[in-house]
Design a protein around this motif. Structure first.
Motif, PDB file in Angstrom:
ATOM      1  N   GLU A   9     -14.506   2.786 -43.858  1.00 34.43           N
ATOM      2  CA  GLU A   9     -13.928   4.047 -44.310  1.00 34.43           C
ATOM      3  C   GLU A   9     -12.933   4.549 -43.270  1.00 34.43           C
ATOM      4  OE1 GLU A   9     -15.636   8.488 -44.632  1.00 34.43           O
ATOM      5  OE2 GLU A   9     -16.511   7.118 -46.108  1.00 34.43           O
ATOM      6  N   VAL A  10     -11.766   5.004 -43.707  1.00 41.09           N
ATOM      7  CA  VAL A  10     -10.749   5.524 -42.797  1.00 41.09           C
ATOM      8  C   VAL A  10     -11.186   6.881 -42.248  1.00 41.09           C
ATOM      9  CG1 VAL A  10      -8.357   6.317 -42.565  1.00 41.09           C
ATOM     10  CG2 VAL A  10      -8.889   4.327 -44.006  1.00 41.09           C
ATOM     11  N   LYS A  23       7.133   0.804 -33.080  1.00 47.87           N
ATOM     12  CA  LYS A  23       6.068   1.645 -33.612  1.00 47.87           C
ATOM     13  C   LYS A  23       4.720   0.938 -33.511  1.00 47.87           C
ATOM     14  CE  LYS A  23       8.740   5.027 -34.920  1.00 47.87           C
ATOM     15  NZ  LYS A  23       8.679   6.341 -34.231  1.00 47.87           N
ATOM     16  N   MET A  24       3.684   1.747 -33.303  1.00 49.72           N
ATOM     17  CA  MET A  24       2.328   1.211 -33.236  1.00 49.72           C
ATOM     18  C   MET A  24       1.387   2.158 -33.976  1.00 49.72           C
ATOM     19  SD  MET A  24      -0.100   0.450 -29.905  1.00 49.72           S
ATOM     20  CE  MET A  24      -0.273   2.200 -29.518  1.00 49.72           C
ATOM     21  N   GLY A  25       0.573   1.620 -34.860  1.00 44.91           N
ATOM     22  CA  GLY A  25      -0.389   2.424 -35.587  1.00 44.91           C
ATOM     23  C   GLY A  25      -1.754   2.375 -34.922  1.00 44.91           C
ATOM     24  N   LYS A  26      -2.402   3.542 -34.834  1.00 46.69           N
ATOM     25  CA  LYS A  26      -3.770   3.625 -34.336  1.00 46.69           C
ATOM     26  C   LYS A  26      -4.654   4.090 -35.493  1.00 46.69           C
ATOM     27  CE  LYS A  26      -2.754   4.567 -29.466  1.00 46.69           C
ATOM     28  NZ  LYS A  26      -2.986   5.485 -28.315  1.00 46.69           N
ATOM     29  N   LEU A  27      -5.542   3.206 -35.897  1.00 49.85           N
ATOM     30  CA  LEU A  27      -6.389   3.443 -37.056  1.00 49.85           C
ATOM     31  C   LEU A  27      -7.848   3.417 -36.625  1.00 49.85           C
ATOM     32  CD1 LEU A  27      -6.810   3.554 -40.210  1.00 49.85           C
ATOM     33  CD2 LEU A  27      -6.785   1.046 -40.141  1.00 49.85           C
ATOM     34  N   GLN A  28      -8.567   4.510 -36.929  1.00 52.04           N
ATOM     35  CA  GLN A  28     -10.003   4.513 -36.644  1.00 52.04           C
ATOM     36  C   GLN A  28     -10.765   4.389 -37.953  1.00 52.04           C
ATOM     37  OE1 GLN A  28     -12.522   8.015 -35.364  1.00 52.04           O
ATOM     38  NE2 GLN A  28     -12.595   6.854 -33.451  1.00 52.04           N
ATOM     39  N   GLY A  35     -22.516   3.866 -39.433  1.00 51.07           N
ATOM     40  CA  GLY A  35     -21.757   4.908 -38.750  1.00 51.07           C
ATOM     41  C   GLY A  35     -20.980   4.446 -37.541  1.00 51.07           C
ATOM     42  N   GLU A  36     -21.008   3.143 -37.238  1.00 54.32           N
ATOM     43  CA  GLU A  36     -20.317   2.635 -36.056  1.00 54.32           C
ATOM     44  C   GLU A  36     -18.801   2.676 -36.240  1.00 54.32           C
ATOM     45  OE1 GLU A  36     -21.747  -1.218 -35.066  1.00 54.32           O
ATOM     46  OE2 GLU A  36     -23.749  -0.507 -34.492  1.00 54.32           O
ATOM     47  N   ALA A  37     -18.108   3.076 -35.166  1.00 52.23           N
ATOM     48  CA  ALA A  37     -16.655   3.213 -35.212  1.00 52.23           C
ATOM     49  C   ALA A  37     -15.975   1.894 -34.872  1.00 52.23           C
ATOM     50  CB  ALA A  37     -16.201   4.293 -34.242  1.00 52.23           C
ATOM     51  N   LEU A  38     -14.821   1.686 -35.451  1.00 54.98           N
ATOM     52  CA  LEU A  38     -13.974   0.533 -35.153  1.00 54.98           C
ATOM     53  C   LEU A  38     -12.565   1.049 -34.923  1.00 54.98           C
ATOM     54  CD1 LEU A  38     -13.527  -2.555 -34.974  1.00 54.98           C
ATOM     55  CD2 LEU A  38     -13.035  -2.504 -37.437  1.00 54.98           C
ATOM     56  N   ASN A  39     -12.045   0.850 -33.717  1.00 54.21           N
ATOM     57  CA  ASN A  39     -10.700   1.289 -33.371  1.00 54.21           C
ATOM     58  C   ASN A  39      -9.724   0.137 -33.572  1.00 54.21           C
ATOM     59  OD1 ASN A  39     -11.388   3.974 -32.456  1.00 54.21           O
ATOM     60  ND2 ASN A  39     -12.400   2.960 -30.736  1.00 54.21           N
ATOM     61  N   CYS A  40      -8.689   0.394 -34.344  1.00 56.68           N
ATOM     62  CA  CYS A  40      -7.751  -0.669 -34.735  1.00 56.68           C
ATOM     63  C   CYS A  40      -6.333  -0.347 -34.276  1.00 56.68           C
ATOM     64  CB  CYS A  40      -7.742  -0.850 -36.247  1.00 56.68           C
ATOM     65  SG  CYS A  40      -9.360  -1.240 -36.954  1.00 56.68           S
ATOM     66  N   ILE A  41      -5.613  -1.393 -33.971  1.00 59.30           N
ATOM     67  CA  ILE A  41      -4.191  -1.302 -33.635  1.00 59.30           C
ATOM     68  C   ILE A  41      -3.411  -2.101 -34.670  1.00 59.30           C
ATOM     69  CG2 ILE A  41      -2.406  -1.944 -31.971  1.00 59.30           C
ATOM     70  CD1 ILE A  41      -4.038   0.410 -31.053  1.00 59.30           C
ATOM     71  N   LEU A  42      -2.295  -1.548 -35.125  1.00 56.37           N
ATOM     72  CA  LEU A  42      -1.397  -2.258 -36.032  1.00 56.37           C
ATOM     73  C   LEU A  42       0.003  -2.213 -35.432  1.00 56.37           C
ATOM     74  CD1 LEU A  42      -3.465  -0.325 -37.957  1.00 56.37           C
ATOM     75  CD2 LEU A  42      -2.415  -1.752 -39.698  1.00 56.37           C
TER      76      LEU A  42
END
Length: 275
Positions: A9-10, A23-28, A35-42
């Protein structure tokens, strides 16, 4: 281990600039199962292939391809699949209903000068008030979320004033609820097509925070007690408050808006899918 079966889930998304000017996207994301978080880079190349609507808060996504770190809590994403699209916020009828309820609370203010002051602000900025979120991430972060948050504060205040706070000035408490976050209509910007929320950099050039904005307009209009409640509603100066509630000998009314605001922020739903 990485699995393409996990539906995430975003939580939040933002685009920034790298040192090289790309440009760089930061998506959590979060795994709803635990409930665990995942930090993503695009990277920019991946962003250019994707529709910005993909990153709406509450969307359910599957990572089609990406490179994970050893702990599997960070990922360089190259491809995503939309599984379920989230609602961007309140629909037009819901926004109109919420604004009507806010207007009804304004009518409850008996002091004509104070009522006129609040009404003028809400009339002048109606279009922004009706679409703004209450936050980028923490609470009520969807189109129309600010109105939902303010209404919750007003309803908490009304119930508690009837039960416990007969000695406080009800007009001032209603006004403080209505205006404590009014600066957020300038602090944030929201894309009503994608639902994406970001900070408005122009606001930061003129103001320290939305609290400072609300405090300033109320002080300038001569409503000093309302201004003081707004100044303290973040409780601590390191959380953005102008008046720190750890100070000694504060008048009891100063604490009210903080506790009311905190209840709404803690119990209010993060995205509109949870309403």
């Amino acid at each position: 281990m990485f699995s393409t079966d996990i539906i995430y889930e975003v939580v939040t998304f933002a685009v920034g600039d790298t040192k090289s000017g790309t440009k760089m996207g930061k998506l959590q994301l979060k795994d709803p199962a635990n409930g665990e978080a995942l930090n993503c880079i695009l990277w920019e190349e991946a962003l250019n292939r994707m529709d910005s609507k993909l990153f709406r808060c509450g969307n359910q996504l599957r990572i089609v391809s990406g490179s994970f770190n050893e702990k599997y809590n960070n990922c360089l994403v190259s491809s995503l699949e939309l599984i379920k699209e989230a609602k961007i916020g309140l629909d037009e009828d819901e926004r109109n209903q919420a604004f009507t309820e806010l207007s009804e609370f304004i009518e409850k203010i008996k002091d004509e000068k104070l009522k006129s002051f609040v009404q003028d602000i809400y009339t002048k900025h109606k279009d922004l008030i009706m679409i703004m979120p209450a936050a980028k991430l923490m609470h009520h972060n969807y189109v129309g979320g600010l109105m939902v948050h303010i209404l919750e504060c007003l309803k908490y205040a009304e119930v508690n004033m009837q039960a416990f706070f007969q000695r406080v000035n009800h007009d001032e408490v209603f006004a403080a609820c209505l205006l404590h976050d009014i600066g957020k209509i300038f602090e944030y910007k929201v894309n009503t097509e994608s639902g994406l929320i970001d900070y408005d950099e122009n606001f930061r050039k003129e103001w320290v925070s939305h609290s400072q904005y609300g405090f300033t307009i109320c002080m300038s209009a001569g409503f000093k007690r309302v201004a003081k409640m707004i100044a303290a509603h973040h409780a601590r100066t390191d959380w953005g408050a102008i008046v720190d509630l750890n100070e000694k000998d504060l008048e009891p009314f100063v604490y009210l808006i903080h506790h009311i605001d905190d209840l709404s922020a803690k119990f209010g739903k993060t995205n509109v899918n949870m309403l």
